[in-house]
Scaffold this motif. Structure first.
Motif, PDB file in Angstrom:
ATOM      1  N   TYR A 173     -11.557   6.287  -9.035  1.00  0.00           N
ATOM      2  CA  TYR A 173     -11.733   7.207  -8.158  1.00  0.00           C
ATOM      3  C   TYR A 173     -10.485   8.118  -7.726  1.00  0.00           C
ATOM      4  O   TYR A 173      -9.423   7.800  -8.241  1.00  0.00           O
ATOM      5  N   ASP A 174     -10.809   9.285  -6.934  1.00  0.00           N
ATOM      6  CA  ASP A 174      -9.449  10.009  -6.782  1.00  0.00           C
ATOM      7  C   ASP A 174      -9.002   9.631  -5.384  1.00  0.00           C
ATOM      8  O   ASP A 174      -9.291   8.910  -4.547  1.00  0.00           O
ATOM      9  N   LEU A 175      -7.919  10.544  -4.911  1.00  0.00           N
ATOM     10  CA  LEU A 175      -7.324  10.475  -3.675  1.00  0.00           C
ATOM     11  C   LEU A 175      -8.181  10.799  -2.362  1.00  0.00           C
ATOM     12  O   LEU A 175      -8.045  10.053  -1.483  1.00  0.00           O
ATOM     13  N   LEU A 201       0.979   6.424   0.348  1.00  0.00           N
ATOM     14  CA  LEU A 201       1.748   6.701  -0.671  1.00  0.00           C
ATOM     15  C   LEU A 201       1.758   5.939  -2.162  1.00  0.00           C
ATOM     16  O   LEU A 201       1.871   6.767  -3.249  1.00  0.00           O
ATOM     17  N   PRO A 202       1.231   4.817  -2.022  1.00  0.00           N
ATOM     18  CA  PRO A 202       0.950   4.133  -3.311  1.00  0.00           C
ATOM     19  C   PRO A 202      -0.286   4.857  -4.049  1.00  0.00           C
ATOM     20  O   PRO A 202      -0.125   5.382  -5.213  1.00  0.00           O
ATOM     21  N   GLY A 203      -1.264   5.653  -3.307  1.00  0.00           N
ATOM     22  CA  GLY A 203      -2.245   6.000  -3.833  1.00  0.00           C
ATOM     23  C   GLY A 203      -1.890   7.331  -4.715  1.00  0.00           C
ATOM     24  O   GLY A 203      -2.008   7.880  -5.705  1.00  0.00           O
ATOM     25  N   VAL A 204      -0.906   8.076  -3.822  1.00  0.00           N
ATOM     26  CA  VAL A 204      -0.536   9.213  -4.385  1.00  0.00           C
ATOM     27  C   VAL A 204       0.265   9.130  -5.599  1.00  0.00           C
ATOM     28  O   VAL A 204       0.222   9.902  -6.639  1.00  0.00           O
ATOM     29  N   GLY A 216      -1.195  -4.724  -0.903  1.00  0.00           N
ATOM     30  CA  GLY A 216      -0.839  -3.774  -1.617  1.00  0.00           C
ATOM     31  C   GLY A 216      -1.405  -3.195  -2.932  1.00  0.00           C
ATOM     32  O   GLY A 216      -0.856  -2.231  -3.262  1.00  0.00           O
ATOM     33  N   MET A 217      -2.055  -3.952  -3.331  1.00  0.00           N
ATOM     34  CA  MET A 217      -2.575  -3.637  -4.810  1.00  0.00           C
ATOM     35  C   MET A 217      -4.154  -3.153  -4.742  1.00  0.00           C
ATOM     36  O   MET A 217      -4.408  -2.542  -5.837  1.00  0.00           O
ATOM     37  N   PHE A 218      -4.771  -3.126  -3.522  1.00  0.00           N
ATOM     38  CA  PHE A 218      -5.909  -2.629  -3.604  1.00  0.00           C
ATOM     39  C   PHE A 218      -6.322  -0.986  -3.631  1.00  0.00           C
ATOM     40  O   PHE A 218      -6.938  -0.631  -4.223  1.00  0.00           O
ATOM     41  N   GLY A 219      -5.109  -0.493  -3.185  1.00  0.00           N
ATOM     42  CA  GLY A 219      -5.192   0.937  -3.202  1.00  0.00           C
ATOM     43  C   GLY A 219      -5.431   1.390  -4.912  1.00  0.00           C
ATOM     44  O   GLY A 219      -6.117   2.270  -5.495  1.00  0.00           O
ATOM     45  N   PRO A 220      -4.124   1.076  -5.548  1.00  0.00           N
ATOM     46  CA  PRO A 220      -3.946   1.143  -7.027  1.00  0.00           C
ATOM     47  C   PRO A 220      -5.199   0.639  -7.856  1.00  0.00           C
ATOM     48  O   PRO A 220      -5.680   1.591  -8.737  1.00  0.00           O
ATOM     49  N   PHE A 221      -5.798  -0.519  -7.517  1.00  0.00           N
ATOM     50  CA  PHE A 221      -7.024  -1.094  -8.279  1.00  0.00           C
ATOM     51  C   PHE A 221      -8.059   0.130  -7.850  1.00  0.00           C
ATOM     52  O   PHE A 221      -8.914   0.343  -8.916  1.00  0.00           O
ATOM     53  N   PHE A 222      -8.303   0.672  -6.676  1.00  0.00           N
ATOM     54  CA  PHE A 222      -9.254   1.633  -6.677  1.00  0.00           C
ATOM     55  C   PHE A 222      -9.126   2.890  -7.278  1.00  0.00           C
ATOM     56  O   PHE A 222      -9.926   3.300  -7.816  1.00  0.00           O
TER      57      PHE A 222
END
Length: 406
Positions: free
Chosen positions: A247-249, A33-36, A236-242
């Motif tokens: 990078y894409d989903l 969900l955070p990535g989306v 929780g911030m590793f995904g948004p940082f990525f």
């Protein structure tokens, strides 16, 4: 295979399915969900609100005694299967609903997932209590492997496969597929728990007071709080940082799924081996030191640009998964040892609630700090907190009880 080994394998397989299923929902919530949402340009402080979904896991100690008293009545059969069946039905229904709503607007999705989180937390009380009692003559080794390994397998499915499905087939297909996966994973436990339940008479009444009177429970709560601050503040911030690294989903799904799964499972297995050789204390401290190094690397990359962000982001995601599993296999194994089999769901829940409560506060603060001060400051603060926890953890475990040293 002897009868005892067959019985142990049956219990481990059954509870393993539940742990994988729970982590499918966790992976969807914390990575998927955070990535989306970030891919749809939602600000980080709003994404940080997802940390509120930890609330049921932080508060489930409030209803754990009631669940345990229902699960283990004074006379009669163990009711674990009934609790799990009802909880899984709620989670599947919520995911079907969320699939129809879509990832935005965000508030209805969060409200629905909060209902699923309450159901999953309740299922976890029953499953943990069942595992503590069913595996009490096995030193919990296989049970702990199923718990930690199942968590990483489920996170890989919920955070990796889910994102790949969303990227290629859309949100609805992804959410509905996860609902089906969770339902299938829980079937072995329902069959096993129903078959194993026999009428019993029980003199002990599960309660929070009985748990908190025990020294090992009080010590375990303190160690859990320190360790979670050190390991989970930045999770929780590793995904948004990525995503912000370019990078894409789909790529986030691949790195979370394949990288997180392989290194997460590898970290769990190596952590178990190191605990047997060196003891829990050294494993816990070593994992915090390694996590501090990862956070320092990310902070330097995001701040002064010594290393390219695009190169550091994927390394940080997978290595952090390995380090956390390496340490948590020691911590969660001790949670089982410290838990009374007569009320395992209550005792183990207290430890998990400390974990969840600290994780929620850290996650909310993470989104605010990262949004307003940037990734460099945020990861630097996370690194400082991790380093500061090392002497505290060392002091808290310097004179361990016999169980902690096992």
């Amino acid at each position: 295979m002897t009868g005892k080994r067959r019985k142990t394998a049956g219990v481990v397989g059954a509870i393993g399915g539940i742990y994988v299923a729970q982590s499918v929902l966790g992976g969807l919530t914390w990575t998927g969900l955070p990535g989306v949402l970030r891919a749809r340009d939602l600000p980080l402080d709003q994404i940080g609100l997802i940390s509120l979904l930890v609330l049921p896991w932080a508060l489930k100690f409030l209803w754990a005694p009631r669940v345990e008293r229902f699960r283990l009545p004074p006379a009669g059969r163990d009711r674990s299967a009934a609790i799990v069946a009802l909880g899984v039905a709620v989670v599947v229904t919520v995911l079907l609903l969320v699939g129809g709503i879509g990832p935005v607007p965000m508030l209805p999705v969060l409200a629905a997932l909060m209902v699923a989180a309450f159901a999953t937390a309740t299922v976890d009380i029953a499953c943990d209590g069942y595992a503590v009692a069913a595996l009490r003559h096995t030193n919990y080794g296989w049970g702990n492997a199923a718990q930690v390994g199942g968590a990483y397998l489920g996170s890989a499915v919920g955070g990796g496969l889910f994102l790949l499905l969303v990227d290629r087939t859309g949100w609805t297909t992804g959410a509905w597929t996860m609902a089906g996966v969770i339902a299938l994973l829980c079937l072995p436990f329902l069959r096993h728990a129903r078959a194993a339940a026999v009428p019993e008479h029980r003199a002990h009444e599960p309660s929070l007071r009985a748990a908190l009177r025990r020294r090992d429970v009080r010590r375990g709560l303190g160690i859990a709080a320190l360790y979670v601050v050190a390991q989970k503040t930045a999770m929780g911030m590793f995904g948004p940082f990525f995503i912000d690294a370019g990078y894409d989903l789909g790529q986030l799904g691949l790195i979370s799924g394949i990288g997180g799964l392989t290194l997460g499972l590898g970290g769990a297995l190596s952590g178990g081996a190191m605990v047997r050789r060196f003891g829990s204390r050294r494993v816990l401290i070593g994992a915090v030191i390694a996590q501090s190094a990862i956070l320092a690397l990310v902070a330097l990359s995001a701040g002064v640009g010594l290393l390219p962000v695009a190169g550091v982001a994927p390394i940080a995601m997978v290595s952090s998964a390995a380090v956390m599993s390496f340490g948590f296999v020691a911590l969660y194994g001790q949670f089982m040892v410290w838990s009374d089999p007569r009320q395992g769901g209550v005792d183990f829940t207290l430890f998990q609630c400390m974990d969840a409560g600290i994780s929620m506060v850290a996650g909310l603060g993470a989104g605010i700090v990262a949004e307003h001060f940037g990734y460099a400051i945020f990861f630097a603060i996370s690194c400082a907190l991790s380093l500061a926890a090392i002497p505290a953890i060392a002091g808290a475990t310097r004179r361990p009880s016999p169980e902690l040293a096992a």
